[in-house]
Design a protein around this motif. Structure first.
Motif, PDB file in Angstrom:
ATOM      1  N   ASN A  61       0.689  -1.225  -0.195  1.00 13.79           N
ATOM      2  CA  ASN A  61       0.019  -0.112  -0.090  1.00 13.79           C
ATOM      3  C   ASN A  61       0.753   1.272  -0.026  1.00 13.79           C
ATOM      4  O   ASN A  61       1.850   1.168   0.603  1.00 13.79           O
ATOM      5  N   ARG A  62       0.526   2.334  -0.782  1.00 11.23           N
ATOM      6  CA  ARG A  62       1.086   3.690  -0.695  1.00 11.23           C
ATOM      7  C   ARG A  62       0.480   4.248   0.370  1.00 11.23           C
ATOM      8  O   ARG A  62      -0.768   4.683   0.534  1.00 11.23           O
ATOM      9  N   ILE A  63       1.096   5.102   1.274  1.00  9.85           N
ATOM     10  CA  ILE A  63       0.792   5.716   2.561  1.00  9.85           C
ATOM     11  C   ILE A  63       0.680   7.080   2.324  1.00  9.85           C
ATOM     12  O   ILE A  63       1.744   7.607   2.241  1.00  9.85           O
ATOM     13  N   VAL A  64      -0.492   7.770   1.978  1.00  6.36           N
ATOM     14  CA  VAL A  64      -0.418   9.116   1.667  1.00  6.36           C
ATOM     15  C   VAL A  64      -1.518   9.937   2.542  1.00  6.36           C
ATOM     16  O   VAL A  64      -2.614   9.246   2.361  1.00  6.36           O
ATOM     17  N   ASN A  65      -1.207  11.107   2.863  1.00  4.36           N
ATOM     18  CA  ASN A  65      -2.104  11.869   3.645  1.00  4.36           C
ATOM     19  C   ASN A  65      -2.791  12.677   2.630  1.00  4.36           C
ATOM     20  O   ASN A  65      -2.307  13.817   2.275  1.00  4.36           O
ATOM     21  N   THR A  66      -4.016  12.370   2.284  1.00  5.57           N
ATOM     22  CA  THR A  66      -4.567  13.172   1.103  1.00  5.57           C
ATOM     23  C   THR A  66      -4.846  14.450   1.329  1.00  5.57           C
ATOM     24  O   THR A  66      -4.557  15.307   0.615  1.00  5.57           O
ATOM     25  N   ALA A  67      -5.297  14.818   2.580  1.00  8.47           N
ATOM     26  CA  ALA A  67      -5.720  15.974   3.027  1.00  8.47           C
ATOM     27  C   ALA A  67      -4.479  16.884   2.979  1.00  8.47           C
ATOM     28  O   ALA A  67      -4.484  18.145   2.889  1.00  8.47           O
ATOM     29  N   LEU A  68      -3.479  16.469   3.728  1.00 10.45           N
ATOM     30  CA  LEU A  68      -2.244  17.129   3.952  1.00 10.45           C
ATOM     31  C   LEU A  68      -1.620  17.634   2.909  1.00 10.45           C
ATOM     32  O   LEU A  68      -1.209  18.686   2.368  1.00 10.45           O
ATOM     33  N   LEU A  69      -1.790  16.648   1.806  1.00  4.96           N
ATOM     34  CA  LEU A  69      -1.194  16.886   0.395  1.00  4.96           C
ATOM     35  C   LEU A  69      -1.875  17.662  -0.247  1.00  4.96           C
ATOM     36  O   LEU A  69      -1.382  18.765  -1.088  1.00  4.96           O
ATOM     37  N   SER A  70      -3.318  17.854  -0.357  1.00  6.93           N
ATOM     38  CA  SER A  70      -4.135  18.991  -1.087  1.00  6.93           C
ATOM     39  C   SER A  70      -3.675  20.216  -0.391  1.00  6.93           C
ATOM     40  O   SER A  70      -3.758  21.115  -1.324  1.00  6.93           O
ATOM     41  N   GLU A  71      -3.787  20.437   0.838  1.00  7.37           N
ATOM     42  CA  GLU A  71      -3.387  21.744   1.605  1.00  7.37           C
ATOM     43  C   GLU A  71      -1.949  22.167   1.076  1.00  7.37           C
ATOM     44  O   GLU A  71      -1.516  23.378   0.902  1.00  7.37           O
ATOM     45  N   ALA A  72      -1.054  21.254   0.974  1.00 10.59           N
ATOM     46  CA  ALA A  72       0.464  21.438   0.512  1.00 10.59           C
ATOM     47  C   ALA A  72       0.446  22.150  -0.779  1.00 10.59           C
ATOM     48  O   ALA A  72       1.220  23.049  -1.186  1.00 10.59           O
ATOM     49  N   SER A 187      -6.977  -3.684 -13.045  1.00 14.37           N
ATOM     50  CA  SER A 187      -7.682  -4.888 -13.277  1.00 14.37           C
ATOM     51  C   SER A 187      -7.012  -6.038 -13.373  1.00 14.37           C
ATOM     52  O   SER A 187      -7.406  -7.102 -13.157  1.00 14.37           O
ATOM     53  N   SER A 188      -5.560  -5.819 -13.794  1.00 19.24           N
ATOM     54  CA  SER A 188      -4.825  -7.227 -13.894  1.00 19.24           C
ATOM     55  C   SER A 188      -4.139  -7.423 -12.802  1.00 19.24           C
ATOM     56  O   SER A 188      -3.487  -8.520 -12.471  1.00 19.24           O
ATOM     57  N   GLY A 189      -4.296  -6.844 -11.672  1.00 16.67           N
ATOM     58  CA  GLY A 189      -3.717  -7.008 -10.524  1.00 16.67           C
ATOM     59  C   GLY A 189      -2.194  -6.936 -10.336  1.00 16.67           C
ATOM     60  O   GLY A 189      -1.487  -7.101  -9.173  1.00 16.67           O
ATOM     61  N   GLN A 190      -1.687  -5.866 -11.223  1.00 15.26           N
ATOM     62  CA  GLN A 190      -0.255  -5.613 -11.042  1.00 15.26           C
ATOM     63  C   GLN A 190      -0.034  -4.434  -9.956  1.00 15.26           C
ATOM     64  O   GLN A 190      -0.774  -3.776  -9.839  1.00 15.26           O
ATOM     65  N   ASP A 191       1.172  -4.463  -9.569  1.00 12.42           N
ATOM     66  CA  ASP A 191       1.582  -3.280  -8.635  1.00 12.42           C
ATOM     67  C   ASP A 191       1.856  -2.127  -9.274  1.00 12.42           C
ATOM     68  O   ASP A 191       2.560  -2.003 -10.608  1.00 12.42           O
ATOM     69  N   ILE A 192       0.753  -1.130  -8.952  1.00  6.88           N
ATOM     70  CA  ILE A 192       0.882   0.100  -9.938  1.00  6.88           C
ATOM     71  C   ILE A 192       1.340   1.216  -9.065  1.00  6.88           C
ATOM     72  O   ILE A 192       0.897   2.737  -9.494  1.00  6.88           O
ATOM     73  N   SER A 193       1.988   1.101  -8.152  1.00  9.93           N
ATOM     74  CA  SER A 193       2.390   2.040  -6.922  1.00  9.93           C
ATOM     75  C   SER A 193       3.382   3.114  -7.872  1.00  9.93           C
ATOM     76  O   SER A 193       3.467   4.526  -7.593  1.00  9.93           O
ATOM     77  N   SER A 194       4.259   2.668  -8.520  1.00 10.84           N
ATOM     78  CA  SER A 194       4.953   3.639  -9.498  1.00 10.84           C
ATOM     79  C   SER A 194       4.330   4.693 -10.244  1.00 10.84           C
ATOM     80  O   SER A 194       4.672   5.652 -10.457  1.00 10.84           O
ATOM     81  N   LEU A 195       3.256   4.239 -10.883  1.00 12.83           N
ATOM     82  CA  LEU A 195       2.532   4.857 -11.566  1.00 12.83           C
ATOM     83  C   LEU A 195       1.741   6.165 -10.876  1.00 12.83           C
ATOM     84  O   LEU A 195       1.648   7.242 -11.338  1.00 12.83           O
ATOM     85  N   HIS A 196       1.360   5.639  -9.657  1.00 13.90           N
ATOM     86  CA  HIS A 196       0.786   6.529  -8.569  1.00 13.90           C
ATOM     87  C   HIS A 196       1.611   7.639  -8.145  1.00 13.90           C
ATOM     88  O   HIS A 196       1.267   8.932  -8.240  1.00 13.90           O
ATOM     89  N   ASP A 197       2.951   7.250  -7.994  1.00 19.02           N
ATOM     90  CA  ASP A 197       3.871   8.273  -7.598  1.00 19.02           C
ATOM     91  C   ASP A 197       4.258   9.267  -8.938  1.00 19.02           C
ATOM     92  O   ASP A 197       4.402  10.357  -8.536  1.00 19.02           O
ATOM     93  N   GLU A 198       4.349   8.713 -10.102  1.00 21.16           N
ATOM     94  CA  GLU A 198       4.761   9.509 -11.291  1.00 21.16           C
ATOM     95  C   GLU A 198       3.456  10.331 -11.389  1.00 21.16           C
ATOM     96  O   GLU A 198       3.550  11.710 -11.738  1.00 21.16           O
ATOM     97  N   ARG A 199       2.208  10.093 -11.207  1.00 19.75           N
ATOM     98  CA  ARG A 199       1.109  11.005 -11.589  1.00 19.75           C
ATOM     99  C   ARG A 199       1.180  12.076 -10.284  1.00 19.75           C
ATOM    100  O   ARG A 199       0.683  12.966 -10.637  1.00 19.75           O
ATOM    101  N   GLN A 200       1.437  11.639  -9.243  1.00 21.92           N
ATOM    102  CA  GLN A 200       1.502  12.694  -8.184  1.00 21.92           C
ATOM    103  C   GLN A 200       2.674  13.527  -8.318  1.00 21.92           C
ATOM    104  O   GLN A 200       2.271  14.873  -8.237  1.00 21.92           O
ATOM    105  N   ALA A 201       3.690  13.310  -8.903  1.00 26.38           N
ATOM    106  CA  ALA A 201       4.716  14.013  -9.144  1.00 26.38           C
ATOM    107  C   ALA A 201       4.470  15.034 -10.254  1.00 26.38           C
ATOM    108  O   ALA A 201       4.808  16.179 -10.202  1.00 26.38           O
ATOM    109  N   VAL A 202       3.659  14.659 -11.221  1.00 28.03           N
ATOM    110  CA  VAL A 202       3.134  15.722 -12.340  1.00 28.03           C
ATOM    111  C   VAL A 202       2.267  16.635 -11.722  1.00 28.03           C
ATOM    112  O   VAL A 202       2.590  17.662 -12.151  1.00 28.03           O
ATOM    113  N   ILE A 203       1.347  16.128 -10.918  1.00 25.82           N
ATOM    114  CA  ILE A 203       0.080  16.972 -10.262  1.00 25.82           C
ATOM    115  C   ILE A 203       1.091  18.166  -9.565  1.00 25.82           C
ATOM    116  O   ILE A 203       0.631  19.297  -9.487  1.00 25.82           O
TER     117      ILE A 203
END
Length: 484
Positions: A61-72, A187-203
């Motif tokens: 699991n990726r551990i992200v405080n979404t509320a804190l990230l949004s305020e930041a 849907s394929s059950g693969q680990d997509i944590s790195s894609l989530h990281d990349e998307r967060q960095a772009v945003i």
């Protein structure tokens, strides 16, 4: 417990500790990677036939405080915008100067007054009259330079808007592409944590431009909105944004004139009050500089220049002038239009009739339109010019400096107003910087803690050793049984 079950338990334990060690290694290796979120492995008991069968790896699991990230992200946008405004006002203050500075406009006015007084004491000396001309030219040069600085700032802001819109569009397209990849791999059950990281960095990279709100959708996708509600990405298709820069700005180029436009958002141009949808980041700061702050300062400089022009174009100051004729100062050699005369500070110049290159310097003593040099000892016109600078009055209608002042009073008022804006902008920038740093530190504290990761690694090593010992014991038991 049978030997087979014990062996199964130990094997699943080894697999879990191996995966856990990989997770810890990834956390430590990416502690400073932008957009990286701490990983934690999730385990549960595995049952076989209603009995314990070791451990099962449920996932990482990726551990992200979404509320804190949004305020930041909101704080980053506010910091970027306020920093740009503070830099703009600091640049303008440097161009206008402060009282006492050698490069200040008010210093040039003081030197001009001093030259007039000095020439009035010996009006027969051409050298003193020449110093009056030089001081007047220095004053006009300072006003022109300040005006150029303001218009150059508008040009730079316009270019910055184009650059930021391009970056924003590119970022949104990357997020849309990552949304599609994440939805497909989920849907394929693969680990997509790195894609989530990349998307967060772009945003994060575009959150300085516009304050963003991110909303989670199904299949791991996200929608992106501005803080004021404009839809930038909802699903897999980003909004279409474009901007056409106007090129080099001049004072007469205002919002709505040819070439000076706003953002084209999904085919519709928005500008002025419509830009409130993008309020809060460096993009809105650039629009504010281009369309509001810089034009206001230009109008104040124009008023200052017109006040100087008006004082010396008065027949009461120079009797040789007919009503409406320019005096010592001109609008690029001609009569100045009434206020608001856009860009007059960039065009104010010395009347060519008094310059050594194109006129007669004695006209400073006898009058701009005098028929002859007159008595060489007559200082009445020079004294009248000095009195004109000290006369207290209000600006003509259309001026952007309020109150009743002499010439130096209006100069001091402009310097005070610009200094006040600079101080206010820097205070605002400091406030947002402090908040952004605080939230950034909280995000870091909520992220990877190397001490905790090392403790977890020791726990995995102990678990690995225990499971390995169980397998070793089973091996010894089996060898003993086989030897019997």
């Amino acid at each position: 417990m049978s030997i087979a079950k014990a062996l199964s338990n130990a094997v699943t334990g080894l697999a879990a500790t191996s995966r856990g060690t990989e997770t810890v290694a990834a956390n430590i290796a990416n502690v400073m990677t932008p957009g990286y979120a701490r990983r934690e492995m999730s385990l549960s008991a595995q049952s076989l036939g209603g009995q314990s069968g070791g451990v099962r790896i449920d996932g990482v699991n990726r551990i992200v405080n979404t509320a804190l990230l949004s305020e930041a992200r909101l704080s980053y946008a506010a910091r970027s915008g306020s920093s740009d405004l503070a830099a703009f006002f600091n640049m303008v203050e440097n161009a206008v100067g402060l009282p006492g500075e050698t490069s200040a406009i008010s210093t040039a006015l003081t030197q001009f007054e001093t030259a007039l007084i000095d020439a009035a004491s010996r009006p027969d000396e051409d050298l003193r009259l020449l110093k009056v001309v030089e001081a007047a030219e220095s004053l006009t040069d300072r006003l022109q330079q300040a005006s150029r600085t303001v218009q150059d700032a508008r040009t730079a802001a316009d270019i910055s808007i184009d650059t930021q819109i391009t970056a924003l569009q590119s970022g949104l397209e990357k997020v849309a592409k990552l949304n599609k990849q994440i939805a497909g791999f989920s849907s394929s059950g693969q680990d997509i944590s790195s894609l989530h990281d990349e998307r967060q960095a772009v945003i994060d990279s575009i959150s300085d431009i516009v304050p963003l709100r991110v909303v989670s959708r199904d299949a791991g996708r996200v929608s992106v909105f501005t803080a004021e509600g404009a839809v930038l990405l909802d699903g897999l298709t980003p909004a279409q944004l474009s901007f056409t820069p106007a090129g080099q700005f001049t004072a007469d180029m205002t919002l709505g004139t040819a070439g000076v436009g706003g953002i084209v958002f999904n085919g519709d141009e928005i500008s002025g009050s419509g830009l409130r949808l993008f309020e809060g980041g460096s993009l809105s700061a650039a629009f504010a500089i281009r369309d509001s702050h810089a034009p206001q300062i230009q109008a104040e400089l124009d008023s200052l220049a017109y006040d100087i022009y008006h004082r010396f174009a008065d027949p009461a100051t120079d009797p040789s002038l007919a009503p409406g004729q320019p005096g010592l100062f001109t609008d690029a050699g001609t009569i100045a239009a009434p206020l608001p005369s856009l860009g007059f500070a960039a065009r104010i110049s010395i009347n060519a009739t008094v310059t050594p290159a194109g006129g007669d310097i004695w006209r400073l003593r006898a009058g701009i339109n005098a028929a002859g040099p007159g008595p060489v000892g007559d200082a009445s016109l020079l004294d009248g010019m000095s009195r004109a600078l000290k006369a207290v009055h209000a600006l003509p209608p259309g001026g952007h400096l309020s109150g009743r002042h002499d010439a130096s009073g209006f100069f001091a008022k402009l310097e005070s107003q610009i200094a006040g804006r600079r101080i206010s902008a820097e205070a605002d920038a400091t406030l947002h910087e402090t908040r952004a740093v605080s939230l950034s530190e909280r995000l870091m504290a909520d992220g990877v803690d190397t001490d905790s990761e090392m403790q977890r690694l020791l726990q995995y090593e102990q678990a690995y050793a225990a499971n390995a010992r169980v397998i070793q014991a089973i091996d010894e038991m089996m060898n003993t049984i086989l030897r019997v």
